[in-house]
Design a protein around this motif. Structure first.
Motif, PDB file in Angstrom:
ATOM      1  N   THR A 221       0.415   6.792  -9.513  1.00  0.00           N
ATOM      2  CA  THR A 221       1.103   5.754  -8.819  1.00  0.00           C
ATOM      3  C   THR A 221       1.361   6.203  -7.264  1.00  0.00           C
ATOM      4  O   THR A 221       0.863   7.303  -6.910  1.00  0.00           O
ATOM      5  N   ALA A 233      -0.054   1.133  -8.677  1.00  0.00           N
ATOM      6  CA  ALA A 233      -0.336   2.207  -9.650  1.00  0.00           C
ATOM      7  C   ALA A 233      -1.800   1.644  -9.951  1.00  0.00           C
ATOM      8  O   ALA A 233      -2.325   0.576 -10.006  1.00  0.00           O
ATOM      9  N   GLY A 265       2.736   1.138 -14.019  1.00  0.00           N
ATOM     10  CA  GLY A 265       1.731   1.988 -14.358  1.00  0.00           C
ATOM     11  C   GLY A 265       1.303   1.815 -15.738  1.00  0.00           C
ATOM     12  O   GLY A 265      -0.088   1.796 -16.188  1.00  0.00           O
TER      13      GLY A 265
END
Length: 283
Positions: A221, A233, A265
């Protein structure tokens, strides 16, 4: 007459391919190259003819000649052409996955590769939102200060990483084209350098720690490292050899993502996994 000439050209190309195949054998790879006599023996050709053929291939960059040992190996231009071909196939395969992740997140998605030690964005799929980050297609950015760059380095060994960091660890955020204005058009300013508070990378030791985290959780990230007001991300894309060949990235306005960066993410990691499977990865 034209047909006979065409056949002769094809035969010449076939003989050149035989030379390249000989130089791709384990024997050639392990010894760092082969001499004219050995290549001639492997292909069943005359030494003098083989010497002229190799000189022509060397002039074109398809083979390289070691000036000290006088041996030949596959050339840098051949590897460059193969890399471009692989990138084209990767981009075609990835487009549907980029569109899918944009539909799921409603944010801008990117496909990135490592080229020349830094990150080149091959494709961007724009967010449907009016307020959005913009595409970076064709732009090269520093790997150390981007989540995609760190993902692309995540399967490297420590020795290779140390060599890479000595050369690229202080590269400017935007490498080329320097006149890139996508972030200006979107209202997000490219930062000349990420602040110490926003960047997890402050040296090679912290880079190694960050890469270990990526391998553990499957994504990286970024919180305002490259652009003010932008979070991102990235997750690794693997090919059938289990090598990281690309990074799937999603960037978004920080005010819209808020505290959901790790959730983003996870979504990106799932999409990158699906693309990896499509490329033949089974790990």
């Amino acid at each position: 007459m034209e047909q006979r000439g065409s056949r002769r050209n094809s035969a010449g190309l076939a003989r050149d391919i035989e030379v390249l195949e000989a130089l791709s054998r384990p024997e050639a790879v392990e010894s760092g190259g082969l001499g004219v006599v050995r290549i001639a023996a492997l292909t069943g050709r005359d030494k003098a003819v083989m010497s002229r053929t190799l000189a022509t291939l060397a002039d074109s960059g398809l083979v390289d000649r070691d000036p000290q040992t006088l041996t030949y190996r596959l050339g840098s231009r051949l590897y460059a052409l193969a890399a471009r071909t692989a990138e084209g196939a990767l981009a075609r395969q990835a487009r549907v996955h980029l569109k899918h992740v944009t539909e799921v997140t409603r944010e801008t998605a990117h496909l990135c590769v490592l080229r020349g030690g830094n990150v080149l964005t091959l494709l961007s799929e724009l967010s449907p939102n009016q307020f959005k980050t913009t595409g970076w297609e064709g732009v090269t950015t520093a790997a150390w200060c981007t989540p995609s760059g760190r993902v692309l380095l995540s399967d490297w060994d420590p020795e290779s990483l140390a060599l890479w960091y000595s050369e690229h660890g202080r590269d400017e955020p935007v490498i080329e084209p320097r006149e890139h204005t996508a972030s200006t058009a979107s209202g997000f300013a490219v930062l000349p350098h990420p602040s110490a508070a926003d960047s997890p990378i402050r040296g090679l030791d912290t880079l190694l720690v960050e890469l270990a985290k990526i391998r553990d959780r499957g994504y990286s990230t970024s919180d305002e490292e490259l652009e003010r007001g932008v979070v991102a991300a990235s997750a690794p894309v693997y090919d059938f050899t289990s090598r990281v060949v690309a990074a799937l990235n999603v960037s978004a306005p920080k005010e819209r993502i808020g505290s959901q960066l790790d959730k983003l993410g996870g979504i990106v990691a799932t999409a990158a996994h699906d693309l990896s499977v499509a490329l033949g990865h089974t790990g």
